[in-house]
Design a protein around this motif. Structure first.
Motif, PDB file in Angstrom:
ATOM      1  N   TYR A  54       1.257  30.870  -3.748  1.00 40.39           N
ATOM      2  CA  TYR A  54       1.786  31.896  -2.673  1.00 40.39           C
ATOM      3  C   TYR A  54       1.183  33.468  -3.079  1.00 40.39           C
ATOM      4  CZ  TYR A  54       5.166  35.372  -0.950  1.00 40.39           C
ATOM      5  OH  TYR A  54       5.538  36.814  -0.096  1.00 40.39           O
ATOM      6  N   LEU A  55       0.388  33.915  -2.062  1.00 47.67           N
ATOM      7  CA  LEU A  55      -0.199  35.129  -2.109  1.00 47.67           C
ATOM      8  C   LEU A  55       0.705  36.465  -2.206  1.00 47.67           C
ATOM      9  CD1 LEU A  55      -3.180  34.206   0.055  1.00 47.67           C
ATOM     10  CD2 LEU A  55      -3.017  33.774  -2.345  1.00 47.67           C
ATOM     11  N   ALA A  56       1.292  36.633  -3.338  1.00 46.46           N
ATOM     12  CA  ALA A  56       2.113  37.966  -3.410  1.00 46.46           C
ATOM     13  C   ALA A  56       1.561  38.886  -3.264  1.00 46.46           C
ATOM     14  CB  ALA A  56       3.080  37.517  -4.849  1.00 46.46           C
ATOM     15  N   VAL A  57       0.328  39.070  -3.576  1.00 55.44           N
ATOM     16  CA  VAL A  57      -0.430  40.395  -3.205  1.00 55.44           C
ATOM     17  C   VAL A  57      -2.049  40.035  -2.847  1.00 55.44           C
ATOM     18  CG1 VAL A  57      -1.523  42.746  -4.250  1.00 55.44           C
ATOM     19  CG2 VAL A  57       0.650  41.818  -5.483  1.00 55.44           C
ATOM     20  N   ALA A 117      -0.713  30.559 -12.140  1.00 53.87           N
ATOM     21  CA  ALA A 117      -0.906  31.965 -11.527  1.00 53.87           C
ATOM     22  C   ALA A 117      -2.328  32.418 -11.925  1.00 53.87           C
ATOM     23  CB  ALA A 117      -0.007  33.090 -12.411  1.00 53.87           C
ATOM     24  N   VAL A 118      -2.787  33.242 -10.499  1.00 53.83           N
ATOM     25  CA  VAL A 118      -4.017  33.795 -10.567  1.00 53.83           C
ATOM     26  C   VAL A 118      -4.035  35.077 -10.138  1.00 53.83           C
ATOM     27  CG1 VAL A 118      -6.536  33.314  -9.658  1.00 53.83           C
ATOM     28  CG2 VAL A 118      -4.754  31.446  -9.760  1.00 53.83           C
ATOM     29  N   ALA A 119      -4.964  35.943 -10.825  1.00 52.52           N
ATOM     30  CA  ALA A 119      -4.984  37.357 -10.454  1.00 52.52           C
ATOM     31  C   ALA A 119      -6.600  37.728 -10.462  1.00 52.52           C
ATOM     32  CB  ALA A 119      -4.593  38.580 -11.800  1.00 52.52           C
ATOM     33  N   PHE A 120      -6.845  38.324  -9.399  1.00 50.97           N
ATOM     34  CA  PHE A 120      -8.522  38.635  -9.009  1.00 50.97           C
ATOM     35  C   PHE A 120      -8.344  40.076  -8.682  1.00 50.97           C
ATOM     36  CE2 PHE A 120     -12.094  39.140  -6.248  1.00 50.97           C
ATOM     37  CZ  PHE A 120     -13.111  38.422  -7.133  1.00 50.97           C
ATOM     38  N   ALA A 121      -9.238  40.968  -9.469  1.00 53.92           N
ATOM     39  CA  ALA A 121      -9.461  42.491  -8.832  1.00 53.92           C
ATOM     40  C   ALA A 121     -11.110  42.784  -8.902  1.00 53.92           C
ATOM     41  CB  ALA A 121      -8.705  43.183 -10.093  1.00 53.92           C
ATOM     42  N   PHE A 163      -7.311  43.891  -5.031  1.00 51.34           N
ATOM     43  CA  PHE A 163      -6.636  43.030  -5.956  1.00 51.34           C
ATOM     44  C   PHE A 163      -5.709  41.830  -5.286  1.00 51.34           C
ATOM     45  CE2 PHE A 163      -2.632  42.408  -8.104  1.00 51.34           C
ATOM     46  CZ  PHE A 163      -2.983  42.092  -9.587  1.00 51.34           C
ATOM     47  N   THR A 164      -5.648  40.729  -5.749  1.00 48.76           N
ATOM     48  CA  THR A 164      -5.122  39.449  -5.338  1.00 48.76           C
ATOM     49  C   THR A 164      -4.284  38.861  -6.405  1.00 48.76           C
ATOM     50  OG1 THR A 164      -6.985  39.278  -3.865  1.00 48.76           O
ATOM     51  CG2 THR A 164      -5.596  37.623  -3.832  1.00 48.76           C
ATOM     52  N   ILE A 222     -13.230  40.920 -11.969  1.00 44.99           N
ATOM     53  CA  ILE A 222     -12.404  40.259 -13.093  1.00 44.99           C
ATOM     54  C   ILE A 222     -11.112  39.867 -12.775  1.00 44.99           C
ATOM     55  CG2 ILE A 222     -13.333  42.072 -14.578  1.00 44.99           C
ATOM     56  CD1 ILE A 222     -10.822  43.708 -14.532  1.00 44.99           C
ATOM     57  N   GLY A 223     -10.838  39.014 -13.448  1.00 39.81           N
ATOM     58  CA  GLY A 223      -9.476  38.419 -13.145  1.00 39.81           C
ATOM     59  C   GLY A 223      -9.294  37.014 -14.392  1.00 39.81           C
TER      60      GLY A 223
END
Length: 259
Positions: free
Chosen positions: A108-111, A145-149, A116-117, A157-158
């Protein structure tokens, strides 16, 4: 092998002679390495492991076929591995190849912003291996969970974290509980060329097996009409490891496509 899939004259075309529609924007360069990019994608990723811990004469190959499809704010990712295992020493000589354990992740793409994702959701792996040597023999379910900036155009980075626990399968096989961590870093050099590091560090919390690779590679992003092609190669020596069959060294290469 991967690079040969992309026409050389396309890669080497001079900027002045490249059609404007094929010029990469900063956003497209970043999106090419974003595992949560809200676009259809198909990836072919390959791991070559020429040396396995405590397995004399052992080597392994894994080719992942990954498809990602967005439906609203949910990104579905299906991963299908083809596995090859060889052991050739004074006491053992065998080769196994076939399907490995298929996994699926629904994020689920919360952001979902240009810089930033962040996504999270359920993750599962299934006992689909065609041979005992090619999979765990177990089914597992958990979350990821995945974060990408991309704070500046030159840097991405992420990180990715996946946890799955055993929910059944072959009763004769050991239970599994998997935690996998993947930090990633990309440094854009210009004209789609970039340095990268994206090693996956898997830990089996049931038996203590793990390996922690260190990666440094190079990649190239090109645009053809409305499609983005990203290919790279990244050697990854293991700086820490424990457990039979863990790779001492591996090479990670891929062709990732976004449409």
């Amino acid at each position: 092998m991967i690079a040969s899939l992309i026409p050389l004259n396309t890669i080497e075309a001079q900027e002045g002679s490249t059609p404007q529609s094929n010029q990469l924007t900063d956003e497209e360069k970043a999106r090419a390495n974003n595992p949560l990019a809200n676009t259809k994608a198909f990836n072919i990723q390959y791991y070559y492991r020429p040396g396995l811990n405590e397995v004399e004469g052992g080597e392994a190959h894994t080719t992942w076929f990954r498809a990602a499809v967005p439906t609203g704010r949910v990104l579905w990712r299906l991963s299908v591995p083809l596995e090859v295992r060889h052991v050739n020493n004074a006491t053992t000589n065998y080769s196994k190849s076939g399907l490995g354990d298929i996994d699926i992740f629904a994020a689920y793409l919360a952001v979902l912003k240009p810089k930033f994702t962040f996504g999270l959701g359920p993750a599962a792996a299934f006992n689909t291996a065609s041979d005992d040597a090619l999979g765990t023999g177990r089914n597992s379910l958990g979350a990821a969970a995945v974060a990408f900036a991309s704070p500046v155009p030159e840097i991405q980075i992420g990180g990715l974290a996946i946890w799955r626990t055993d929910i059944g399968g072959d009763s004769s096989r050991e239970e599994v509980e998997i935690l996998a961590l993947q930090p990633f870093f990309m440094w854009q050099l210009g004209k789609g060329l970039y340095f990268r590091s994206a090693p996956i560090m898997p830990f089996n919390l049931k038996n203590g097996d793990y390996h922690m690779p260190l990666g440094l590679g190079i990649g190239k992003v090109i645009k053809i009409n409305n499609s983005i092609f990203n290919f790279f190669i990244e050697p990854q020596p293991s700086i820490l490891l424990d457990g039979v069959g863990q790779p001492r060294f591996q090479v990670y290469g891929a062709l990732n496509m976004q449409f």
